[in-house]
Design a protein around this motif. Structure first.
Motif, PDB file in Angstrom:
ATOM      1  N   SER A  59      27.767  -0.172  28.572  1.00  0.00           N
ATOM      2  CA  SER A  59      28.062  -0.571  29.319  1.00  0.00           C
ATOM      3  C   SER A  59      27.792  -1.840  29.277  1.00  0.00           C
TER       4      SER A  59
ATOM      5  N   SER B  92      32.910  -1.254  31.160  1.00  0.00           N
ATOM      6  CA  SER B  92      32.494   0.011  30.134  1.00  0.00           C
ATOM      7  C   SER B  92      33.209  -0.581  29.143  1.00  0.00           C
TER       8      SER B  92
ATOM      9  N   HIS C  46      30.450   4.418  30.673  1.00  0.00           N
ATOM     10  CA  HIS C  46      29.362   4.193  29.912  1.00  0.00           C
ATOM     11  C   HIS C  46      28.432   4.226  30.490  1.00  0.00           C
ATOM     12  N   GLN C  47      27.968   4.208  32.443  1.00  0.00           N
ATOM     13  CA  GLN C  47      26.118   3.934  32.735  1.00  0.00           C
ATOM     14  C   GLN C  47      25.736   4.855  32.363  1.00  0.00           C
TER      15      GLN C  47
END
Length: 374
Positions: free
Chosen positions: A155, A148, A211-212
């Motif tokens: 991502s 991230s 942030h996936q």
């Protein structure tokens, strides 16, 4: 389209020992000199470390799993982060001082724990040169590590792969070809606030789960048509809708970690199943025009509450860390899952390996069918 199978390993700190047990069961299906049964390996956080280790032994599946199991069965928390009283106090004092300084004066990343021992362990155990060698000899097609980026809230997947695989860019996520090294693994496994972010080039990176948005997109971009997924989301107790008291800070923090490491993967699996169902209703000629194809998946996940397993081994955690966690209300009786992520002791990790092995053996028929084994 040719069939290509990917191994997908989710994140979860010490919980990643469970993945080794699943691989230990799978390896029994193959002769001793057999290469890994997946051409693509995609990992996040601690799963990225396990995946990279397997990738370096892509030409010999048995050897790779055996070495990885040895490491986890001899694990100690002090090999991951500093645990002695002087070290913990010194680090906390340093972080307190950093908070009083201007960012331009002190550019070190802040964190609750100092994971410099993990950097030393990775440098000692992983020979990154073997990755390119295994790609060249055809034992491996691609290895990806999800991170991230804190600079742009995206991502970013760093991957090492065969030459015909290109970079990709989608909404808030991208794939970037790089020669992987220890820093990429440290970045991917830098649990927010717990471990420090890692500077790569001119940007700062943290745990790949943060942030996936689409954790299954990386292996699919790398060419996978089949996904063997080892998730670390375990069943846990549900509280009544009407609580008599406000949940503790430790409980909320545990929920946040569970969400970061598991919820997006579960959501992406649901989305993939819906897409597969929709594609099954579209005639083949029309489906080809869409440039879409069904993705077959097999998911293995814990059958027991990992947090309860961690509670059984709580006393094995170093004294300084137990006292540090007690400041936010975490003890043996607390309902927080934080301990299950930070307890890197061999008693606990060995129990997770055994659970992973048992769960995989319970699905052994499905596993053999997935890999077309008789």
């Amino acid at each position: 389209m040719p069939t290509s199978t990917a191994l997908v390993l989710g994140g979860g700190g010490a919980r990643a020992a469970y993945q080794v047990g699943v691989l230990k069961a799978l390896v029994q299906c193959y002769p001793r000199n057999h290469s890994i049964p997946f051409k693509i390996i995609s990992g996040t956080s601690a799963g990225a470390i396990n995946g990279t280790s397997i990738a370096t032994h892509a030409s010999c599946f048995h050897l790779g799993v055996r070495k990885l199991e040895w490491v986890w069965r001899h694990m100690e928390t002090r090999k991951i982060y500093r645990t002695s009283i002087p070290e913990v106090l010194s680090h906390l004092a340093k972080m307190a001082l950093k908070g009083l300084q201007d960012d331009k004066v002190n550019t070190d990343a802040g964190s609750l724990l100092d994971n410099e021992p993990l950097r030393l362990l990775l440098n000692q155990l992983i020979d990154f040169k073997r990755i390119d060698r295994n790609i060249q000899n055809g034992a491996l097609t691609a290895l990806s590590v999800d991170t991230s980026c804190y600079n742009n809230s995206r991502s970013e997947t760093f991957f090492q792969a065969a030459r015909d695989i290109d970079n990709w860019t989608r909404a808030r996520r991208s794939g970037i070809r790089k020669m992987l090294n220890t820093e990429h693994l440290l970045a991917s496994s830098a649990i927010p606030l717990v471990f420090p972010s890692i500077k790569l080039n001119q940007a700062y990176y943290g745990d790949g789960s943060v942030h996936q948005l689409a954790p299954l997109s990386s292996p699919i971009h790398l060419g996978a048509t089949r996904l063997f997924i080892i998730n670390l989301d375990s069943p846990h107790k549900h509280f009544p809708m009407e609580l008599e008291y406000h949940p503790k800070t430790a409980t909320i923090a545990g929920h946040l970690l569970d969400t970061v490491f598991s919820d997006t993967l579960n959501s992406d699996l649901e989305r993939l199943e819906r897409i597969n169902h929709t594609l099954s209703l579209i005639p083949d000629p029309s489906r080809a025009q869409l440039s879409l194809h069904p993705i077959k998946t097999l998911l293995i996940k814990p059958s027991e509450d990992i947090s309860k397993i961690a509670a059984r081994y709580y006393e094995d955690m170093p004294w300084a860390i137990k006292n540090l966690l007690s400041l936010i209300g975490i003890d043996r009786q607390s309902d927080s899952s934080i301990v299950s992520y930070l307890l890197f002791e061999k008693s606990y990790t060995s129990a997770l390996i055994d659970l992973g092995y048992q769960d995989a053996m319970a699905q052994f028929h499905d596993i053999k069918a997935f890999f077309n084994l008789t």
